[in-house]
Design an enzyme around this catalytic site. Structure first.
Site, PDB file in Angstrom:
ATOM      1  N   GLU A  41      58.190  45.785   7.684  1.00  0.00           N
ATOM      2  CA  GLU A  41      59.598  45.521   7.344  1.00  0.00           C
ATOM      3  C   GLU A  41      60.341  46.822   7.015  1.00  0.00           C
ATOM      4  O   GLU A  41      61.500  46.982   7.364  1.00  0.00           O
ATOM      5  CB  GLU A  41      59.699  44.540   6.171  1.00  0.00           C
ATOM      6  CG  GLU A  41      59.382  43.099   6.549  1.00  0.00           C
ATOM      7  CD  GLU A  41      60.333  42.542   7.610  1.00  0.00           C
ATOM      8  OE1 GLU A  41      61.478  42.998   7.692  1.00  0.00           O
ATOM      9  OE2 GLU A  41      59.902  41.658   8.363  1.00  0.00           O
ATOM     10  N   TYR A  86      65.031  58.403   9.036  1.00  0.00           N
ATOM     11  CA  TYR A  86      65.306  57.802   7.716  1.00  0.00           C
ATOM     12  C   TYR A  86      64.092  57.969   6.787  1.00  0.00           C
ATOM     13  O   TYR A  86      63.452  57.005   6.387  1.00  0.00           O
ATOM     14  CB  TYR A  86      65.680  56.318   7.843  1.00  0.00           C
ATOM     15  CG  TYR A  86      66.884  56.089   8.709  1.00  0.00           C
ATOM     16  CD1 TYR A  86      68.166  56.370   8.239  1.00  0.00           C
ATOM     17  CD2 TYR A  86      66.746  55.607  10.005  1.00  0.00           C
ATOM     18  CE1 TYR A  86      69.271  56.178   9.043  1.00  0.00           C
ATOM     19  CE2 TYR A  86      67.862  55.422  10.816  1.00  0.00           C
ATOM     20  CZ  TYR A  86      69.112  55.708  10.324  1.00  0.00           C
ATOM     21  OH  TYR A  86      70.212  55.522  11.122  1.00  0.00           O
ATOM     22  N   TYR A 124      67.088  41.565   1.400  1.00  0.00           N
ATOM     23  CA  TYR A 124      66.582  41.155   2.706  1.00  0.00           C
ATOM     24  C   TYR A 124      65.071  41.417   2.796  1.00  0.00           C
ATOM     25  O   TYR A 124      64.294  40.536   3.178  1.00  0.00           O
ATOM     26  CB  TYR A 124      67.312  41.916   3.841  1.00  0.00           C
ATOM     27  CG  TYR A 124      66.506  41.864   5.100  1.00  0.00           C
ATOM     28  CD1 TYR A 124      66.534  40.728   5.902  1.00  0.00           C
ATOM     29  CD2 TYR A 124      65.634  42.897   5.443  1.00  0.00           C
ATOM     30  CE1 TYR A 124      65.729  40.624   7.015  1.00  0.00           C
ATOM     31  CE2 TYR A 124      64.829  42.806   6.547  1.00  0.00           C
ATOM     32  CZ  TYR A 124      64.881  41.670   7.334  1.00  0.00           C
ATOM     33  OH  TYR A 124      64.079  41.558   8.425  1.00  0.00           O
ATOM     34  N   ASP A 142      70.109  39.447   7.454  1.00  0.00           N
ATOM     35  CA  ASP A 142      70.357  40.817   7.915  1.00  0.00           C
ATOM     36  C   ASP A 142      71.422  40.726   9.010  1.00  0.00           C
ATOM     37  O   ASP A 142      72.013  39.658   9.211  1.00  0.00           O
ATOM     38  CB  ASP A 142      69.053  41.462   8.431  1.00  0.00           C
ATOM     39  CG  ASP A 142      68.549  40.808   9.718  1.00  0.00           C
ATOM     40  OD1 ASP A 142      69.042  39.718  10.080  1.00  0.00           O
ATOM     41  OD2 ASP A 142      67.664  41.398  10.367  1.00  0.00           O
ATOM     42  N   CYS A 203      73.570  32.200  25.908  1.00  0.00           N
ATOM     43  CA  CYS A 203      73.726  30.854  25.335  1.00  0.00           C
ATOM     44  C   CYS A 203      73.021  29.792  26.172  1.00  0.00           C
ATOM     45  O   CYS A 203      72.568  28.778  25.643  1.00  0.00           O
ATOM     46  CB  CYS A 203      75.207  30.511  25.200  1.00  0.00           C
ATOM     47  SG  CYS A 203      76.085  31.704  24.165  1.00  0.00           S
ATOM     48  N   CYS A 212      76.427  25.056  18.161  1.00  0.00           N
ATOM     49  CA  CYS A 212      77.131  26.336  17.996  1.00  0.00           C
ATOM     50  C   CYS A 212      78.634  26.172  18.212  1.00  0.00           C
ATOM     51  O   CYS A 212      79.094  25.875  19.319  1.00  0.00           O
ATOM     52  CB  CYS A 212      76.567  27.361  18.982  1.00  0.00           C
ATOM     53  SG  CYS A 212      77.363  28.959  18.845  1.00  0.00           S
TER      54      CYS A 212
END
Ligand code: SF4
Length: 371
Positions: A41, A86, A124, A142, A203, A212
């Protein structure tokens, strides 16, 4: 109208059945080990799955459990993270591992507040780890999940606005399938990552298309609304890739090891506070600016290093900064030896934790190097 009753049940069954059929086989989905789920994660934050897989595999081979992570030298952890970006994530990972060893007997905590108190863990990440590893009923929210929810509800406006985000969290909590929260969360994220993508959602293949609103109203292309991007700041730097008679170059240490003024100082964040080539902000005449900087830092001999060949300019983006670097390959009789610096071959760069920017500079300099 929020989904409820039988329709909510159907919605959940459809999505979970789709996930069971379509889930991607990822290394961290083959384990129930909370430490490994936690690692995945953290690595997946702002990083693509394909980029994470090889790092994850190398990382768990070298640091198989929380204890190994807690006891390793930080430099070793950063070296294994090197290239993933990061780097604060890697530093926080180790700080959290040390807290888990000290306060939680080496086991990732099971309650939400304790997980949230660990460095590098937000709502999250805590919800994702606890639901997947322990089956705890926390819904994740998220960017991917928010986009799916916004389209399901045809929600307009900036999704990150605090009120709207809270509303989305409430929707995520309402939809959560509490018997299988780990699968449910992964199904929502998978839907956002693979079908309900930012542009051109698929979709026709979507398992929950009938519920939706955005699809019904023809709004899938306009929801969510685009966020205003911060205007990019352009920066020009020059970097020195020294070469001595043995073909060795010089790398400066991260600023914590010596006073920041002795390293690239204000530029250090651009190199993720890792090992880096000497560098300076440059104007029109980058080589002149670099020589002036080297003269002040390392003395006349370093500043007078003969330019061997021009290397290609390097472009690099860090958050809102667009950086252009001119690397200069400079021949010197003897490398300067500022405190804490290392002399090594360019091919040995992987033995130190370096950022992507430093790797790019080395790659640009390598073809210009004489045999
Ligand atoms: S129907 Fe389309 S827009 Fe709606 S949730 Fe599914 S993929 Fe997303």
């Amino acid at each position: 109208m929020p989904l409820a009753g039988k329709e909510l049940g159907k919605f959940r069954r459809q999505l979970l059945a789709w996930f069971a059929r379509r889930r991607r086989d990822l290394p961290w989905r083959r384990t129930q080990d909370p430490g490994r789920i936690w690692l995945s994660e953290i690595m997946l934050q702002q990083t693509r799955v394909a980029a994470v897989i090889p790092y994850y595999e190398r990382f768990v081979a070298r640091f198989p459990d929380v204890r190994a992570l807690a006891e390793a030298p930080e430099e070793e952890i950063l070296r294994h993270w090197s290239g993933l970006g990061y780097y604060r994530r890697a530093r926080n990972l180790q700080r959290a591992a040390r807290e888990i060893m000290a306060r939680h007997a080496g086991e990732f905590p099971r309650d939400f507040e304790s997980a949230l108190a660990l460095p590098g863990i937000g709502r999250y990440t805590a919800a994702a780890i606890l639901s997947i590893a322990y089956g705890a009923p926390h819904a994740v929210l998220d960017g991917n999940v928010a986009r799916v929810l916004a389209r399901l509800e045809a929600l307009r406006g900036d999704l990150r606005a605090p009120r709207r985000w809270q509303g989305l969290q409430a929707s995520a909590d309402r939809l959560l399938e509490r018997k299988h929260p780990g699968d449910w969360n992964q199904a929502m994220m998978e839907l956002g990552a693979t079908l309900c993508t930012p542009r051109a959602p698929d979709c026709a293949a979507c398992p929950v298309a009938r519920w939706c609103r955005a699809r019904r109203l023809g709004l899938t292309e306009t929801i969510p609304e685009k966020r205003r991007q911060r205007a990019p700041v352009k920066m020009h730097l020059a970097a020195a890739v020294f070469l001595d008679a043995q073909g060795r170059t010089l790398l400066l240490p991260p600023p914590r090891r010596v006073a920041a003024a002795e390293t690239a100082g204000e530029l250090s964040p651009l190199f993720s506070r890792m090992w880096h080539f000497p560098a300076v902000r440059a104007g029109e005449n980058a080589l002149r600016d670099l020589r002036s900087h080297l003269g002040k830092r390392f003395g006349k001999a370093a500043a007078a290093g003969a330019e061997i060949a021009a290397a290609k300019r390097v472009r690099h983006a860090v958050t809102y900064r667009e950086i252009t670097i001119a690397p200069f390959l400079l021949r010197v009789k003897k490398l300067p030896r500022p405190r804490g610096a290392r002399a090594l071959l360019l091919s040995e760069l992987h033995t130190l934790p370096v950022s992507n920017l430093t790797r790019k500079i080395a790659r640009a300099a390598a073809p210009a190097r004489p045999e």
